[in-house]
Design an enzyme around this catalytic site. Structure first.
Site, PDB file in Angstrom:
ATOM      1  N   HIS A 294       1.417 -23.238 -25.252  1.00 22.65           N
ATOM      2  CA  HIS A 294       0.644 -22.540 -26.298  1.00 22.65           C
ATOM      3  C   HIS A 294       1.599 -22.120 -27.416  1.00 22.65           C
ATOM      4  O   HIS A 294       2.369 -21.169 -27.273  1.00 22.65           O
ATOM      5  CB  HIS A 294      -0.054 -21.305 -25.701  1.00 22.65           C
ATOM      6  CG  HIS A 294      -1.011 -20.635 -26.647  1.00 22.65           C
ATOM      7  ND1 HIS A 294      -2.320 -20.358 -26.310  1.00 22.65           N
ATOM      8  CD2 HIS A 294      -0.864 -20.184 -27.916  1.00 22.65           C
ATOM      9  CE1 HIS A 294      -2.932 -19.778 -27.327  1.00 22.65           C
ATOM     10  NE2 HIS A 294      -2.053 -19.658 -28.315  1.00 22.65           N
TER      11      HIS A 294
ATOM     12  N   HIS B  48       1.900 -22.188 -31.992  1.00 22.24           N
ATOM     13  CA  HIS B  48       1.236 -22.472 -33.275  1.00 22.24           C
ATOM     14  C   HIS B  48       2.261 -23.090 -34.218  1.00 22.24           C
ATOM     15  O   HIS B  48       2.934 -22.386 -34.966  1.00 22.24           O
ATOM     16  CB  HIS B  48       0.656 -21.188 -33.872  1.00 22.24           C
ATOM     17  CG  HIS B  48      -0.468 -20.624 -33.071  1.00 22.24           C
ATOM     18  ND1 HIS B  48      -1.793 -20.812 -33.406  1.00 22.24           N
ATOM     19  CD2 HIS B  48      -0.478 -19.907 -31.918  1.00 22.24           C
ATOM     20  CE1 HIS B  48      -2.566 -20.215 -32.506  1.00 22.24           C
ATOM     21  NE2 HIS B  48      -1.792 -19.656 -31.587  1.00 22.24           N
TER      22      HIS B  48
ATOM     23  N   GLN C 218      -9.075 -20.888 -36.410  1.00 16.23           N
ATOM     24  CA  GLN C 218      -8.455 -19.558 -36.544  1.00 16.23           C
ATOM     25  C   GLN C 218      -9.389 -18.541 -37.185  1.00 16.23           C
ATOM     26  O   GLN C 218      -9.420 -17.380 -36.814  1.00 16.23           O
ATOM     27  CB  GLN C 218      -7.165 -19.662 -37.363  1.00 16.23           C
ATOM     28  CG  GLN C 218      -6.486 -18.332 -37.665  1.00 16.23           C
ATOM     29  CD  GLN C 218      -5.874 -17.694 -36.448  1.00 16.23           C
ATOM     30  OE1 GLN C 218      -4.873 -18.170 -35.919  1.00 16.23           O
ATOM     31  NE2 GLN C 218      -6.481 -16.606 -35.958  1.00 16.23           N
TER      32      GLN C 218
ATOM     33  N   HIS D 263      -8.661 -19.426 -27.252  1.00 14.77           N
ATOM     34  CA  HIS D 263      -8.099 -18.075 -27.405  1.00 14.77           C
ATOM     35  C   HIS D 263      -9.211 -17.134 -26.945  1.00 14.77           C
ATOM     36  O   HIS D 263     -10.187 -16.937 -27.671  1.00 14.77           O
ATOM     37  CB  HIS D 263      -7.775 -17.783 -28.863  1.00 14.77           C
ATOM     38  CG  HIS D 263      -6.491 -18.362 -29.347  1.00 14.77           C
ATOM     39  ND1 HIS D 263      -6.283 -19.709 -29.449  1.00 14.77           N
ATOM     40  CD2 HIS D 263      -5.340 -17.758 -29.750  1.00 14.77           C
ATOM     41  CE1 HIS D 263      -5.052 -19.914 -29.906  1.00 14.77           C
ATOM     42  NE2 HIS D 263      -4.458 -18.756 -30.086  1.00 14.77           N
TER      43      HIS D 263
ATOM     44  N   GLU E 192      -8.631 -12.043 -26.599  1.00 17.66           N
ATOM     45  CA  GLU E 192      -7.300 -11.538 -26.949  1.00 17.66           C
ATOM     46  C   GLU E 192      -7.471 -10.159 -27.588  1.00 17.66           C
ATOM     47  O   GLU E 192      -7.256  -9.954 -28.784  1.00 17.66           O
ATOM     48  CB  GLU E 192      -6.572 -12.503 -27.896  1.00 17.66           C
ATOM     49  CG  GLU E 192      -5.101 -12.136 -28.058  1.00 17.66           C
ATOM     50  CD  GLU E 192      -4.341 -13.066 -28.996  1.00 17.66           C
ATOM     51  OE1 GLU E 192      -4.968 -13.933 -29.605  1.00 17.66           O
ATOM     52  OE2 GLU E 192      -3.111 -12.895 -29.109  1.00 17.66           O
TER      53      GLU E 192
ATOM     54  N   ASP F 141       3.800 -18.935 -27.884  1.00 20.91           N
ATOM     55  CA  ASP F 141       2.731 -18.580 -28.827  1.00 20.91           C
ATOM     56  C   ASP F 141       3.195 -18.609 -30.290  1.00 20.91           C
ATOM     57  O   ASP F 141       2.669 -19.372 -31.082  1.00 20.91           O
ATOM     58  CB  ASP F 141       2.116 -17.216 -28.484  1.00 20.91           C
ATOM     59  CG  ASP F 141       0.732 -17.029 -29.092  1.00 20.91           C
ATOM     60  OD1 ASP F 141       0.254 -17.919 -29.806  1.00 20.91           O
ATOM     61  OD2 ASP F 141       0.111 -15.977 -28.824  1.00 20.91           O
TER      62      ASP F 141
HETATM   63 ZN   LIG Z   1      -2.332 -18.414 -30.001  1.00 20.37          ZN
END
Ligand SMILES: [Zn+2]
Length: 415
Positions: A55, A57, A152, A210, A213, A309
């Protein structure tokens, strides 16, 4: 040409010290294997399959520095999500590639050979996705990259969000993403989870959401995601990332859920450094750690992996692609350091991540598989973790991606 790596301490294999490689594949693992054209002494060091970062980005890495900031303002998750759209407008395929390459270099130079990256597809031009699809192909001899079509800014925060995810899958993304806790109403969050599963089934893609979170224990999209993939027998192809709220859930609820997670075979990813930094922000004291129930998942046989992440982005200013650092933080925060835990802690950044990526059939140190492995600067698992040792070498298809010497002193300490 046959090549033998000898004098190795192989993780999870006490009966072998040698690996023979031919045409990039492992042909033998054992001891006292036949002589080969080339023989490489690994000096008794620990050999693991490559680190997996499941994971990351890559379209965000190093964007914090690009924004001219060295700290992330208030540092909350939702502040970062607000900051991002302004910056996104300035991206070009080349600028995405330039920064992503820095992140990939960070990771590969420290033993990672498999990355799953979430790429923001709430951009009608798909700039980042186009860049990443090219990089995935260009770099395939060095690192495997799986791409998640990640909305996102949500699927239902504006019109057409869901369709952008579908378009990204048609363009070649490997995995369907989602962010249900960010959708503007619970009903839309649920709708997005249904969409994610439907799109995965329609295009035969993996799922990585996701999911929850947030510290809010009422954020329970995991429950719906798990139920849907359980029904479709799709749990082993599904990952719930973060699931921070599950760390705040009531015990009786949590244990009921864990029973169904076991049945569905769903995978979990926890990002210990990121979430300990981002969560607990609305708490005064005691402050929550933002971690899902990693220890309980392991004890119940539910697959869970650790991930980086972020590297230097509006969500998280630190990060350097060193999975040993992630493991070290994770085992502290999840309190998993018993003798038995330590024996398998490396699974959290290797085999367990490979299961999330659904590459378990090709990953690992076994005859017939690609000769991909890393060499750590220690001879035992416990000492490697305790001392947080570096990766001395990374081997891909039987060839060194890099190999370095142990640190040497100019003036040794005389003690
Ligand atoms: Zn993430």
């Amino acid at each position: 040409m046959k090549k033998k790596f000898f004098n190795a301490k192989i993780y999870r294999n006490d009966s072998a010290t040698e690996i023979i490689v031919e045409n990039g594949k492992i042909t033998h693992i054992g001891t006292n294997l036949p002589k080969c054209d080339e023989e490489i002494d690994l000096n008794g060091k620990l050999v693991l399959p490559p680190y997996v970062d499941p994971h990351l980005h890559l379209d965000y890495v190093y964007t914090l520095s690009e924004l001219g900031k060295e700290g992330a303002g208030s540092g909350t998750l939702f502040e970062a999500i607000e900051l991002w759209p302004q910056f996104k407008k300035t991206l070009t395929v080349d600028s995405v590639k330039r920064l992503a390459m820095k992140g990939i270099h960070d990771e590969v130079s420290q033993g990672v050979q498999h990355i799953r990256t979430h790429i923001d597809v709430t951009d009608p031009n798909f700039t980042a996705l186009k860049a990443m699809l090219e990089m995935k192909e260009d770099l395939k001899d060095i690192v495997d990259i799986q791409i998640v079509a990640f909305p996102q800014e949500g699927m239902y925060m504006y019109k057409g969000g869901r369709d952008l995810v579908e378009e990204a899958l048609i363009m070649g993304a490997d995995v369907v993403g989602g962010i249900p806790h960010y959708e503007p109403a619970r009903e839309f969050g649920e709708k997005s989870v249904h969409d994610t599963v439907e799109l995965a089934l329609k295009y035969d893609k993996l799922i990585d959401v996701h999911c929850d979170e947030t510290d809010d224990p009422h954020s329970r999209f995991l429950e719906l995601l798990n139920a849907l993939v359980f029904m479709e027998d799709y749990g082993s192809k599904t990952t719930a990332s973060h699931t921070c709220s599950f760390g705040s859930a009531d015990d009786s609820y949590a244990f009921r859920m864990m029973d169904i997670f076991k049945k569905s075979n769903i995978n979990f990813i926890s990002c210990p450094t990121e979430n300990v930094y981002l969560q607990g922000r609305q708490d005064t004291y005691p402050k929550r750690r933002g971690l899902t129930r990693v220890k309980e998942f392991i004890e119940s046989g539910i697959n869970v992996a650790f991930a980086q992440d972020s590297i230097n982005d509006p969500w998280y200013p630190m990060g350097n692609g060193n999975m040993m650092n992630i493991l070290d933080n994770g085992i502290h925060l999840a309190q998993i350091m018993s003798k038995k835990d330590v024996e398998t802690n490396f699974d959290l950044i290797t085999y367990n991540g490979a299961r999330c990526l659904n590459i378990q059939d090709t990953y690992g140190l076994e005859v017939g598989k690609a000769a991909n492995f890393i060499v750590l600067n220690e001879t035992s698992v416990y000492e490697a973790i305790r001392r947080r040792v570096d990766v001395l070498a990374s081997v891909r298809n039987g060839e060194f991606l890099f190999r370095r010497k142990e640190m040497a002193y100019d003036i040794p300490l005389n003690l």
